[in-house]
Write an enzyme that holds these catalytic residues in place. Structure first.
Site, PDB file in Angstrom:
ATOM      1  N   LYS A  83     -39.330  -3.469 -31.296  1.00 15.30           N
ATOM      2  CA  LYS A  83     -38.943  -3.514 -29.774  1.00 15.30           C
ATOM      3  C   LYS A  83     -39.004  -1.696 -29.271  1.00 15.30           C
ATOM      4  O   LYS A  83     -38.019  -0.973 -30.119  1.00 15.30           O
ATOM      5  CB  LYS A  83     -37.903  -4.285 -29.942  1.00 15.30           C
TER       6      LYS A  83
HETATM    7  C1  E4P Z   1     -36.245  -8.905 -23.439  1.00 17.23           C
HETATM    8  O1  E4P Z   1     -36.803  -8.983 -24.248  1.00 17.23           O
HETATM    9  C2  E4P Z   1     -34.974  -8.963 -23.057  1.00 17.23           C
HETATM   10  O2  E4P Z   1     -34.170  -8.733 -24.351  1.00 17.23           O
HETATM   11  C3  E4P Z   1     -34.100  -9.688 -22.228  1.00 17.23           C
HETATM   12  O3  E4P Z   1     -35.240 -10.831 -21.489  1.00 17.23           O
HETATM   13  C4  E4P Z   1     -33.039  -8.251 -21.242  1.00 17.23           C
HETATM   14  O4  E4P Z   1     -32.916  -9.543 -20.583  1.00 17.23           O
HETATM   15  P1  E4P Z   1     -31.633  -9.955 -19.399  1.00 17.23           P
HETATM   16  O5  E4P Z   1     -32.065  -8.283 -18.099  1.00 17.23           O
HETATM   17  O6  E4P Z   1     -31.097 -10.912 -19.037  1.00 17.23           O
HETATM   18  O7  E4P Z   1     -30.587  -8.802 -20.488  1.00 17.23           O
END
Ligand code: E4P
Length: 213
Positions: A83
């Site tokens: 990522k």
């Molecule tokens: C996605 O890959 C992220 O880990 C995640 O969906 C972030 O979500 P949040 O805005 O609830 O922290």
């Protein structure tokens, strides 16, 4: 639409995986920090549970450091997807990793243009953050719709992960729009399973059954 869990908690992932609909996992630095455990060990354990893409995020912002981190994470398991936050260095990292056949997930996507650039740089996945767009007073689903329509129009095979999902309606809307994947927190998956009419229906069936015996 495939279902991923957005979690770094082993118990949550095991429980959801047992239900048979889970296709992958996404983590992020905040989720891993909550577990207070060794990062690589957490990813290793997740990869042993779920047979699908496991996103693990780099923490560094400098290109060289990002690449070093990415290679170490990719070495953990063939299913690990790196990522990478959508920055100029991030795009370079995506492009270099793509040439090395290391899969990437461009994260922290807040515009259709960011998604397009990530896809063209070679990202395997893009993650628009629906809930955070909504939090900011804009329309997260409109962003998802724009990305789906652009990728369809140009036959871009990068997969779209609806991320930052906050409630079950986000999941339904993402599926209707044509997102390839939604990554969903444990709590929202449990909300998707439950319905008060299912509970009431079970109660009625059981009480009728008991009266007949
Ligand atoms: C996605 O890959 C992220 O880990 C995640 O969906 C972030 O979500 P949040 O805005 O609830 O922290």
């Amino acid at each position: 639409m495939r279902i991923f869990i957005d979690s770094a908690n082993i118990e949550e992932i095991q429980e959801i995986n047992r239900m048979g609909f889970l296709h992958g996992v996404t983590t992020n630095p905040s989720l891993v920090a909550k577990e207070k455990r060794d990062y690589h060990q957490v990813i290793r354990e997740i990869a042993a549970i779920v047979d699908g893409p496991i996103s693990a995020e780099v923490i560094s912002l400098e290109l060289r450091d990002m690449l070093q981190e990415a290679e170490k994470l990719a070495d953990i398991h063939p299913n690990v997807v790196i990522k990478i936050p959508l920055t100029a260095n991030g795009l370079q990292a995506i492009s270099i990793l793509n040439q090395k056949e290391i899969a990437t997930n461009a994260t922290l996507i807040f515009s259709a243009n960011q998604a397009l650039l990530a896809a063209r740089a070679g990202a395997g996945y893009v993650s628009p953050f629906i809930g955070r767009v909504d939090d900011n007073g804009n329309d997260g689903m409109k962003l998802l719709e724009d990305i789906v329509s652009i990728f369809d129009q140009y036959m871009i095979d990068t997969e779209i992960i609806a991320a930052s999902i906050r409630h079950p309606m986000h999941v339904t809307q993402a599926a209707k729009i044509g997102s390839h994947i939604a990554t969903i927190p444990y709590k929202v998956i449990m909300q998707m399973i439950q319905h008060p009419m299912t509970d009431a229906g079970i109660e009625k069936f059981l009480s009728d059954w008991k009266q007949s015996i």
